[in-house]
Design a protein around this motif. Structure first.
Motif, short mmCIF file in Angstrom:
data_model
loop_
_atom_site.label_atom_id
_atom_site.label_comp_id
_atom_site.label_asym_id
_atom_site.label_seq_id
_atom_site.Cartn_x
_atom_site.Cartn_y
_atom_site.Cartn_z
N VAL A 292 0.85 -1.18 0.00
CA VAL A 292 0.00 0.00 0.00
C VAL A 292 0.89 1.24 0.00
O VAL A 292 1.83 1.33 0.80
CB VAL A 292 -0.90 0.04 1.25
CG1 VAL A 292 -1.81 1.27 1.22
CG2 VAL A 292 -1.72 -1.23 1.38
N TYR B 257 -0.32 -5.59 6.02
CA TYR B 257 0.11 -5.02 4.74
C TYR B 257 1.54 -4.49 4.84
O TYR B 257 2.03 -4.17 5.93
CB TYR B 257 -0.80 -3.86 4.34
CG TYR B 257 -2.22 -4.24 4.05
CD1 TYR B 257 -2.64 -4.56 2.76
CD2 TYR B 257 -3.17 -4.28 5.06
CE1 TYR B 257 -3.96 -4.89 2.49
CE2 TYR B 257 -4.49 -4.63 4.81
CZ TYR B 257 -4.88 -4.93 3.52
OH TYR B 257 -6.19 -5.27 3.26
N VAL C 64 -2.29 -1.00 -3.64
CA VAL C 64 -3.28 -0.05 -3.14
C VAL C 64 -2.64 1.33 -3.05
O VAL C 64 -1.56 1.49 -2.48
CB VAL C 64 -3.81 -0.45 -1.75
CG1 VAL C 64 -4.85 0.56 -1.25
CG2 VAL C 64 -4.39 -1.86 -1.76
N LEU D 33 -10.70 -2.34 2.42
CA LEU D 33 -9.70 -3.22 1.82
C LEU D 33 -9.95 -4.70 2.15
O LEU D 33 -9.52 -5.57 1.39
CB LEU D 33 -8.30 -2.82 2.30
CG LEU D 33 -7.78 -1.48 1.79
CD1 LEU D 33 -6.40 -1.19 2.36
CD2 LEU D 33 -7.74 -1.45 0.26
#
Length: 255
Positions: free
Chosen positions: A8, A30, A82, A224
């Motif tokens: 991300v 993440y 992302v 998400l």
């Protein structure tokens, strides 16, 4: 070969929403590329978050740096899954004829031009992989006008319209596009930057229980975590102490 955890990239991660989102997503597993202008704050965030966070100094108004960003990322971090377009600001509450043109220009450069340029820089990779998500932070100011919001409100209306059109462009691709539009939100530098005075900024939240950056981070995490076939187009969120005020009427102009 198994791909690493999702990556991300967050703009404006040195404070407020971006800082909270970065910490929350690292906690959720993440890998996070945290970008911002203030290197010392990025370094402190990296210390707090650990090796799953990569600090990268970036000013989204530096278009050459934005365009060069994807290729400049370290090996293993270049496939951004992302993008969280968080960098943005409001400056001043003056009426349009009293506002500083330089404030208008800076808001447009950050909230509009910076956002579209970094989206354009990272989107081709997502489309090529047929996987990705662009989340942009808008504002209720983009929907509900108020005195002094002039260009700030217009930039946030642009964000919402840009993201709706982006979603149309992405039809048939497994790339999602979402706008989050918060209302009154404390716990960040937003009002202090806008008003240039901490006491005035504090007064904005007197007697209220506003949203907090952690609430925005929770919303991003929820979006998400949804299945890949689910696209949340737009989230508008306010604290329970806030509502749209309806149309204003001046009652001093009767004959």
């Amino acid at each position: 070969m198994t791909r690493p955890l999702k990556t991300v990239l967050i703009t404006g991660a040195t404070a407020g929403f971006g800082h909270a989102i970065a910490l929350r997503l690292v906690k959720d597993g993440y890998r996070v590329i945290a970008t911002g202008r203030r290197q010392e704050r990025l370094d402190a965030l990296a210390q707090e978050a650990g090796p799953a966070l990569l600090p990268v100094r970036l000013d989204v108004t530096d278009l050459a740096a934005v365009q060069a960003l994807p290729a400049s990322l370290p090996e293993g971090w270049r496939e951004v899954d992302v993008l969280v377009n968080n960098a943005g600001l409001a400056l001043g509450l003056e009426k349009a004829w009293e506002a500083k043109p330089s404030d208008w220009e800076r808001m447009i450069a950050t909230n509009v031009t910076g956002l579209v340029e970094i989206t354009r820089a990272l989107l081709p990779g997502m489309v090529a992989r047929n996987s990705g998500h662009v989340i942009s932070l808008g504002s209720t100011a983009g929907t509900y006008p108020y005195p002094g919001a002039n260009v700030y409100g217009a930039t946030k209306a642009f964000v919402d319209q840009f993201m709706q059109n982006l979603r149309s462009d992405l039809l048939g691709k497994q790339v999602r596009a979402t706008t989050i539009a918060p209302g009154l939100c404390g716990g960040s530098e937003f009002s202090a930057v806008r008003l240039g005075d901490q006491a005035k900024a504090d007064a904005v939240y007197t007697g209220t229980k506003p949203l907090l950056p952690e609430d925005i981070a929770e919303t991003v995490a929820w979006i998400l975590a949804l299945p890949a076939h689910v696209n949340i187009n737009h989230v508008e969120m306010m604290p329970t102490c806030q509502a749209s005020a309806g149309l204003a009427v001046d009652r001093t102009m009767a004959d």
